[in-house]
Design a protein around this motif. Sequence first.
Motif, PDB file in Angstrom:
ATOM      1  N   SER A   1      43.566  20.514  55.305  1.00 39.21           N
ATOM      2  CA  SER A   1      43.449  21.964  55.110  1.00 39.21           C
ATOM      3  C   SER A   1      44.195  22.648  56.253  1.00 39.21           C
ATOM      4  CB  SER A   1      41.966  22.363  55.125  1.00 39.21           C
ATOM      5  OG  SER A   1      41.814  23.696  55.566  1.00 39.21           O
ATOM      6  N   THR A   2      45.106  23.561  55.920  1.00 44.26           N
ATOM      7  CA  THR A   2      45.842  24.271  56.992  1.00 44.26           C
ATOM      8  C   THR A   2      44.873  25.108  57.827  1.00 44.26           C
ATOM      9  OG1 THR A   2      46.392  26.048  55.441  1.00 44.26           O
ATOM     10  CG2 THR A   2      48.080  24.347  55.799  1.00 44.26           C
TER      11      THR A   2
ATOM     12  N   GLY B   1      41.743  21.521  50.549  1.00 42.76           N
ATOM     13  CA  GLY B   1      41.874  22.984  50.645  1.00 42.76           C
ATOM     14  C   GLY B   1      40.516  23.636  50.455  1.00 42.76           C
TER      15      GLY B   1
ATOM     16  N   GLN C   1      47.604  20.233  49.978  1.00 41.86           N
ATOM     17  CA  GLN C   1      46.372  20.073  50.756  1.00 41.86           C
ATOM     18  C   GLN C   1      45.444  19.134  50.005  1.00 41.86           C
ATOM     19  OE1 GLN C   1      45.283  24.021  53.173  1.00 41.86           O
ATOM     20  NE2 GLN C   1      45.171  24.357  50.972  1.00 41.86           N
TER      21      GLN C   1
END
Length: 266
Positions: A27-28, A54, A51
């Motif tokens: 997940s960014t 996410g 992702q």
Amino acid sequence: MKEAIIEKLTQASAWKDSLLWFDTIDSTNTRAKELAQQGASHGTILIANQQTGGRGRLGRSFLSPKNAGIYLSIILRPDCMPGDLMHLTCAVGVAMCDAIARSAGFRPSIKWTNDLVYGQKKLGGILTELGLESDSCKVSYAVVGIGINCCQSARDFDPSIQDMAASLSMIAQHPIDRAAIAAGMIDALWKMDRCLLTAQASIMDRYRSDCMTIGQYISIHRGDTVRHGKAVSVDNQGALIVEFSDGHQESITSGEVSVRGMYGYV
Ligand code: BTN
């Protein structure tokens, strides 16, 4: 992809050296929070091609398939108290409407607070997470994550969400250049960041005009309780003002709000 995005930036070139590209990440937002805790600077941006974990609001997952969307998180370090950022998600929502209008050729709406929608379908969402200084309780960092469906066709979505989800290419009816969308998003975040703490009232005027929830009959779900009312406005802190059948009004700041006619709610 990273070079193609940088080439297309028209305003945020000062952020180009702090742009991090990942082919696959969990997940960014999760990674951005780790980097922020390690001291990453204001304007650090993480973008992923895919992702595997996410995350969305209310503990939900955000499906983030490869080569199909933009999954972007930015680290901001505004010098303020958390209460000064109540409108941050709204400000990012308006910035994303600007970016999509510029790069995809149509303007989406916002379903309060954080869904980017077109017609009755969701195009993407925004997840804001804050870290505070332990001594002063000031904001240490804000991580804002944005996911936008770009290139999917209807059958790429799971059958269970096909009636509720759409991508930019489905709406625009032409192929979408993800690098151009990402560059438009970063430029719009740059502009938003310039005036985030000084133009709250005008940002929220723009939010109210993009927010399709205002004027709609809604349901508010909290735990096992469901209440029905009419959304009459959004205040300058981003709270939804709801009028109930006895005429009294309340400001709603959390929970799930369903809008009649959206995402299968009748
Ligand atoms: C929502 O719809 O509730 C918010 C979705 C936010 C998704 C984005 S994708 C980039 C960033 N990383 C995450 O794990 N979530 C946000």
